[in-house]
Scaffold this active site. Structure first.
Site, PDB file in Angstrom:
ATOM      1  CB  SER A 138      -0.448  -0.119   1.323  1.00  0.00           C
ATOM      2  OG  SER A 138      -1.495   1.497   1.760  1.00  0.00           O
ATOM      3  CD  GLU A 140      -2.302   5.076   4.670  1.00  0.00           C
ATOM      4  OE1 GLU A 140      -1.421   5.153   5.466  1.00  0.00           O
ATOM      5  OE2 GLU A 140      -2.844   6.329   3.909  1.00  0.00           O
ATOM      6  CE1 TYR A 162      -4.053  -1.396   5.368  1.00  0.00           C
ATOM      7  CE2 TYR A 162      -3.024  -0.040   4.577  1.00  0.00           C
ATOM      8  CZ  TYR A 162      -3.850  -1.145   4.925  1.00  0.00           C
ATOM      9  OH  TYR A 162      -3.955  -0.858   3.053  1.00  0.00           O
TER      10      TYR A 162
HETATM   11  P1  NAP Z   1     -11.305  -4.007   1.684  1.00  0.00           P
HETATM   12  O1  NAP Z   1     -12.745  -3.723   0.800  1.00  0.00           O
HETATM   13  O2  NAP Z   1     -11.275  -3.650   3.021  1.00  0.00           O
HETATM   14  O3  NAP Z   1     -11.469  -5.922   2.213  1.00  0.00           O
HETATM   15  C1  NAP Z   1     -10.489  -6.905   3.169  1.00  0.00           C
HETATM   16  C2  NAP Z   1     -11.112  -8.190   2.843  1.00  0.00           C
HETATM   17  O4  NAP Z   1      -9.752  -8.403   4.039  1.00  0.00           O
HETATM   18  C3  NAP Z   1     -12.013  -8.692   3.409  1.00  0.00           C
HETATM   19  O5  NAP Z   1     -13.179  -9.810   2.667  1.00  0.00           O
HETATM   20  C4  NAP Z   1     -12.538  -9.087   4.772  1.00  0.00           C
HETATM   21  O6  NAP Z   1     -13.415  -9.637   5.058  1.00  0.00           O
HETATM   22  C5  NAP Z   1     -11.024  -9.297   4.392  1.00  0.00           C
HETATM   23  N1  NAP Z   1     -10.347  -9.594   6.148  1.00  0.00           N
HETATM   24  C6  NAP Z   1     -10.226  -8.936   7.125  1.00  0.00           C
HETATM   25  N2  NAP Z   1      -9.048  -9.885   8.111  1.00  0.00           N
HETATM   26  C7  NAP Z   1      -9.662 -11.091   7.701  1.00  0.00           C
HETATM   27  C8  NAP Z   1      -9.347 -11.742   8.007  1.00  0.00           C
HETATM   28  N3  NAP Z   1      -8.138 -12.022   9.507  1.00  0.00           N
HETATM   29  N4  NAP Z   1      -9.003 -12.867   7.795  1.00  0.00           N
HETATM   30  C9  NAP Z   1      -9.783 -13.167   6.243  1.00  0.00           C
HETATM   31  N5  NAP Z   1      -9.888 -12.318   5.298  1.00  0.00           N
HETATM   32  C10 NAP Z   1     -10.045 -11.110   5.963  1.00  0.00           C
HETATM   33  O7  NAP Z   1      -9.923  -3.417   1.410  1.00  0.00           O
HETATM   34  P2  NAP Z   1     -10.501  -3.877   0.174  1.00  0.00           P
HETATM   35  O8  NAP Z   1      -9.873  -2.205  -0.470  1.00  0.00           O
HETATM   36  O9  NAP Z   1     -10.160  -4.707  -0.964  1.00  0.00           O
HETATM   37  O10 NAP Z   1      -8.615  -3.844  -0.677  1.00  0.00           O
HETATM   38  C11 NAP Z   1      -7.748  -5.503  -0.594  1.00  0.00           C
HETATM   39  C12 NAP Z   1      -6.088  -4.794  -0.023  1.00  0.00           C
HETATM   40  O11 NAP Z   1      -5.146  -3.874  -0.812  1.00  0.00           O
HETATM   41  C13 NAP Z   1      -5.874  -5.288   1.226  1.00  0.00           C
HETATM   42  O12 NAP Z   1      -5.864  -5.942   1.959  1.00  0.00           O
HETATM   43  C14 NAP Z   1      -5.934  -2.862   1.429  1.00  0.00           C
HETATM   44  O13 NAP Z   1      -5.121  -3.431   2.634  1.00  0.00           O
HETATM   45  C15 NAP Z   1      -4.726  -3.347   0.120  1.00  0.00           C
HETATM   46  N6  NAP Z   1      -5.106  -2.033  -0.482  1.00  0.00           N
HETATM   47  C16 NAP Z   1      -6.340  -1.410  -0.611  1.00  0.00           C
HETATM   48  C17 NAP Z   1      -6.072  -0.042  -0.843  1.00  0.00           C
HETATM   49  C18 NAP Z   1      -7.156   1.021  -1.364  1.00  0.00           C
HETATM   50  O14 NAP Z   1      -7.251   2.126  -1.725  1.00  0.00           O
HETATM   51  N7  NAP Z   1      -7.969   0.316  -1.774  1.00  0.00           N
HETATM   52  C19 NAP Z   1      -4.863   0.359  -1.879  1.00  0.00           C
HETATM   53  C20 NAP Z   1      -3.603  -0.199  -1.294  1.00  0.00           C
HETATM   54  C21 NAP Z   1      -3.985  -1.587  -0.428  1.00  0.00           C
HETATM   55  P3  NAP Z   1     -14.942  -9.432   5.701  1.00  0.00           P
HETATM   56  O15 NAP Z   1     -15.364  -9.172   4.325  1.00  0.00           O
HETATM   57  O16 NAP Z   1     -15.331 -10.268   6.165  1.00  0.00           O
HETATM   58  O17 NAP Z   1     -14.670  -8.008   6.727  1.00  0.00           O
HETATM   59  O1  F7E Z   2      -8.924   8.724   3.782  1.00  0.00           O
HETATM   60  C1  F7E Z   2      -8.955  11.926   5.355  1.00  0.00           C
HETATM   61  C2  F7E Z   2      -8.765  10.614   5.929  1.00  0.00           C
HETATM   62  O2  F7E Z   2      -9.886   6.233   4.760  1.00  0.00           O
HETATM   63  C3  F7E Z   2      -8.794   9.339   3.162  1.00  0.00           C
HETATM   64  C4  F7E Z   2      -7.215   2.411   2.552  1.00  0.00           C
HETATM   65  O3  F7E Z   2      -7.425   1.758   1.530  1.00  0.00           O
HETATM   66  O4  F7E Z   2      -6.077   3.748   0.672  1.00  0.00           O
HETATM   67  C5  F7E Z   2      -6.723   3.105   2.272  1.00  0.00           C
HETATM   68  O5  F7E Z   2      -6.825   4.216   3.841  1.00  0.00           O
HETATM   69  C6  F7E Z   2      -7.740  10.715   3.338  1.00  0.00           C
HETATM   70  C7  F7E Z   2      -7.624  10.479   5.253  1.00  0.00           C
HETATM   71  O6  F7E Z   2      -8.354   6.306   3.009  1.00  0.00           O
HETATM   72  C8  F7E Z   2     -12.319  11.518   6.849  1.00  0.00           C
HETATM   73  O7  F7E Z   2      -7.991  11.532   7.287  1.00  0.00           O
HETATM   74  C9  F7E Z   2     -11.377  13.437   5.882  1.00  0.00           C
HETATM   75  O8  F7E Z   2      -5.950  11.067   4.800  1.00  0.00           O
HETATM   76  O9  F7E Z   2     -10.672   7.217   2.681  1.00  0.00           O
HETATM   77  P1  F7E Z   2      -9.756   6.854   3.575  1.00  0.00           P
HETATM   78  P2  F7E Z   2      -6.823   6.246   3.831  1.00  0.00           P
HETATM   79  O10 F7E Z   2      -6.536   6.154   4.745  1.00  0.00           O
HETATM   80  O11 F7E Z   2      -6.029   7.081   2.368  1.00  0.00           O
HETATM   81  C10 F7E Z   2      -4.811   3.296   2.119  1.00  0.00           C
HETATM   82  C11 F7E Z   2      -3.937   2.933  -0.060  1.00  0.00           C
HETATM   83  C12 F7E Z   2      -4.818   2.477   2.165  1.00  0.00           C
HETATM   84  O12 F7E Z   2      -3.964   0.583   1.708  1.00  0.00           O
HETATM   85  C13 F7E Z   2      -6.342   1.863   2.699  1.00  0.00           C
HETATM   86  O13 F7E Z   2      -6.109  -0.248   3.408  1.00  0.00           O
HETATM   87  O14 F7E Z   2      -9.880  11.425   3.739  1.00  0.00           O
HETATM   88  N1  F7E Z   2     -10.629  11.960   5.686  1.00  0.00           N
HETATM   89  N2  F7E Z   2     -12.242  13.041   6.012  1.00  0.00           N
HETATM   90  C14 F7E Z   2     -11.318  10.993   6.318  1.00  0.00           C
HETATM   91  N3  F7E Z   2     -10.987   9.260   5.997  1.00  0.00           N
HETATM   92  C15 F7E Z   2     -12.906   8.862   6.497  1.00  0.00           C
HETATM   93  N4  F7E Z   2     -11.922   7.492   6.058  1.00  0.00           N
HETATM   94  N5  F7E Z   2     -13.313   9.637   6.684  1.00  0.00           N
HETATM   95  C16 F7E Z   2     -13.438  10.690   6.643  1.00  0.00           C
HETATM   96  O15 F7E Z   2     -14.339  11.324   7.868  1.00  0.00           O
END
Ligand code: NAP
Ligand code: F7E
Length: 354
Positions: A138, A140, A162
Site C-alpha cells: 500500500s 500508506e 496499518y
Molecule cells: P476491503 O474492502 O477492506 O477488503 C478486505 C478483505 O479482507 C475483506 O474480504 C475482509 O473480509 C477480509 N479480511 C479481513 N480480515 C481478515 C482475516 N483475518 N482473515 C481473512 N480475511 C480477512 O479492502 P480492499 O479495498 O478490497 O483492499 C484489498 C487489499 O488491498 C487489502 O489488503 C488492503 O489493505 C490493500 N490495499 C487497498 C487499497 C485501497 O485503496 N483499496 C490500497 C492499497 C492496498 P470481510 O468482508 O469478512 O470483512
Molecule cells: O482516507 C481523510 C483521511 O480512509 C483518505 C485504505 O484503502 O487507502 C486507504 O487508506 C483521507 C485521509 O483512506 C474523513 O484523514 C477526511 O487523509 O478514505 P480513507 P486512507 O486512509 O488513505 C490506502 C492506500 C490503503 O491501503 C488503505 O487500506 O481522507 N478523511 N475525512 C477521512 N477519511 C475517512 N475515512 N473518513 C472521514 O470522515
C-alpha cells in the site's frame, strides 16, 4: 470444472478488490477460489452474483471458510485447492480503525501475510508445483513522504499501525522471493475506489452522502481532515495490474497509481457539483475523524508498471467521482422508495388504529 483451467486462490475475496479480481480472473477462464470469514451476518454481497455451489460443475467461484490468522486452516486450503496463483488481499484495511485495533491489525496484515507466505512455500514444496504469489502492499507505507512523487525506490515512513504492518508484509514478501526463489510480487497500490468501496472510506462516505442529501434524506456530512491529498484511481483498473504482475517471468514490485493528486475538499466539490449542489453548504468537520498521525499527501509514479507491465490507468478521478455519485444516487432512490413505502404502510396502520 475443466482440469486445464488455471486455479487462483484469493484471500479477502469478499472485499472491494476481491470482487473485481474474481470477475477479472473468471473472465480469463480461471477457476477462482476465495477465503471467506465466518460471520453471524451475510458478508458476501459483493460476490453473490458470481459465486457458485461447490457441487455445480459450472461454478467459477468457490468459497472456503477461513482466516489469515489461522495457519492450519491456510495450509489445509492450500492443499485442497492446489492453486497456480495466490492473491493475498485480506486485511483490516481501515487506517483510522488501525489506531483503535493495533494488535488485530498487525495480526491480520503483518502476521497474516507471513502465514500465507509460509503456507505457499510449504505447499509449493510438497505439491511440487510453482505457486505464484501477490501481496497487496500500500501507498500508506510511504506515509510521511520522503520524496514526491513516490516510486518503488522511495523509502518508507509509515504513520499508522496499518502502514507499519504493511511494511512488514511487504519486506516479508521480498524476503521470501530472495530466500526461497518464490515467484512473489508486491503491488504498491495507491488509493483505489469504486461503487463497491466500503462506506467508511472517505470517497464512498462522500458519494453516499451526496445521494442522500440530493434526495432530502440527510442534511449534513461530517468529515475529518479536508486538506489531505490522495492519488485516487478506479479499483477495476487496479486489479488488472495485480494479474499482470503474476504473468511476468520474473517477480518484482510495482507502484500502481494515476499520477494525479487532489484534496478531500476537491473530491467533495466534484461530487456535489455532479448533482448541482455546492459542497460548502453541506460539509462540516468533526474532530472525531482526525487521526493521531495523518498522511497529508500521496502521489504515485507508475512509470515502471507502464513500461514493464504495459499497464496504464484508464479512469480519471473526475470519471471515478461521477461513476460513484451516479451509483449512489440510484442506491439512495431505492432506499427512499423503500422508506416511503414503509411510511405509507405505517400511516395506513395509524389510520386503522385511530
Ligand atoms: P476491503 O474492502 O477492506 O477488503 C478486505 C478483505 O479482507 C475483506 O474480504 C475482509 O473480509 C477480509 N479480511 C479481513 N480480515 C481478515 C482475516 N483475518 N482473515 C481473512 N480475511 C480477512 O479492502 P480492499 O479495498 O478490497 O483492499 C484489498 C487489499 O488491498 C487489502 O489488503 C488492503 O489493505 C490493500 N490495499 C487497498 C487499497 C485501497 O485503496 N483499496 C490500497 C492499497 C492496498 P470481510 O468482508 O469478512 O470483512
Ligand atoms: O482516507 C481523510 C483521511 O480512509 C483518505 C485504505 O484503502 O487507502 C486507504 O487508506 C483521507 C485521509 O483512506 C474523513 O484523514 C477526511 O487523509 O478514505 P480513507 P486512507 O486512509 O488513505 C490506502 C492506500 C490503503 O491501503 C488503505 O487500506 O481522507 N478523511 N475525512 C477521512 N477519511 C475517512 N475515512 N473518513 C472521514 O470522515
Amino acid at each position: 470444472m475443466s482440469s486445464k483451467a488455471k486455479r487462483a486462490l484469493i484471500t479477502g475475496v469478499t472485499g472491494q478488490d476481491g470482487s473485481y479480481l474474481s470477475e477479472l480472473l473468471i473472465s480469463k477462464g480461471y477457476e477462482v477460489h476465495g477465503i471467506v470469514r465466518r460471520s453471524s451476518s451475510f458478508n458476501t454481497s459483493r460476490i453473490d452474483n458470481i459465486r457458485g455451489d461447490v457441487r455445480d460443475p459450472r461454478a467459477k467461484l468457490l468459497l472456503h471458510y477461513g482466516d489469515v490468522t489461522d495457519s492450519a486452516n491456510l495450509s489445509a486450503i492450500m492443499h485442497r485447492v492446489q492453486p497456480d496463483e495466490v492473491y493475498n488481499l485480506a486485511a483490516q484495511s481501515h487506517v483510522r480503525v488501525s489506531f483503535d485495533m493495533p494488535v488485530y491489525t498487525v495480526d491480520s496484515v503483518a502476521f497474516g501475510a507471513i502465514k500465507v507466505l509460509e503456507s505457499v512455500r510449504e505447499a509449493q514444496q510438497s505439491l511440487g508445483k510453482q505457486i505464484r504469489f501477490y501481496q497487496a502492499s500500500s501507498s500508506e507505507m510511504f506515509g510521511k513522504v520522503m520524496e514526491v512523487p513516490q516510486k518503488e525506490t522511495t523509502p518508507f515512513y509509515p504513520r499508522s499501525p496499518y502502514g507499519v504492518s504493511k511494511v512488514f508484509a511487504h519486506w516479508a514478501t521480498v524476503n521470501y522471493r530472495e530466500s526461497y526463489g518464490l515467484h512473489a510480487s508486491c503491488g504498491i497500490l495507491f488509493n483505489h475506489e469504486s461503487p463497491r468501496r466500503g462506506e467508511t472510506f472517505v470517497t464512498r462516505k462522500i458519494t453516499r452522502a451526496v445521494g442522500r442529501i440530493k434526495l432530502g434524506m440527510q442534511d449534513k456530512l461530517f468529515l475529518g481532515n479536508l486538506d489531505a491529498q490522495r492519488d485516487w484511481g478506479f479499483a477495476g483498473d487496479y486489479v488488472e495490474a495485480m494479474w499482470l504482475m503474476l504473468q511476468r517471468a520474473e517477480a518484482d514490485d510495482y507502484v500502481i497509481s494515476t499520477g494525479k493528486m487532489i484534496s478531500v475538499r476537491e473530491f467533495c466539490r466534484l461530487c456535489f457539483e455532479r448533482v448541482g449542489l455546492d459542497y460548502q453548504k453541506y460539509v462540516a468537520t468533526d474532530p472525531r475523524y482526525f487521526r493521531p498521525a495523518e498522511v497529508e499527501q500521496l502521489l504515485g509514479d507508475c512509470t515502471k508498471a507502464k513500461q514493464k507491465l504495459g499497464w496504464t490507468p484508464r479512469t480519471s478521478v473526475e470519471m471515478l467521482a461521477h461513476m460513484m455519485v451516479d451509483a449512489d444516487l440510484e442506491l439512495a432512490k431505492r432506499e427512499k422508495t423503500l422508506r416511503d413505502a414503509g411510511h405509507a404502510v405505517e400511516s395506513e396502520e395509524r389510520e386503522h388504529h385511530h
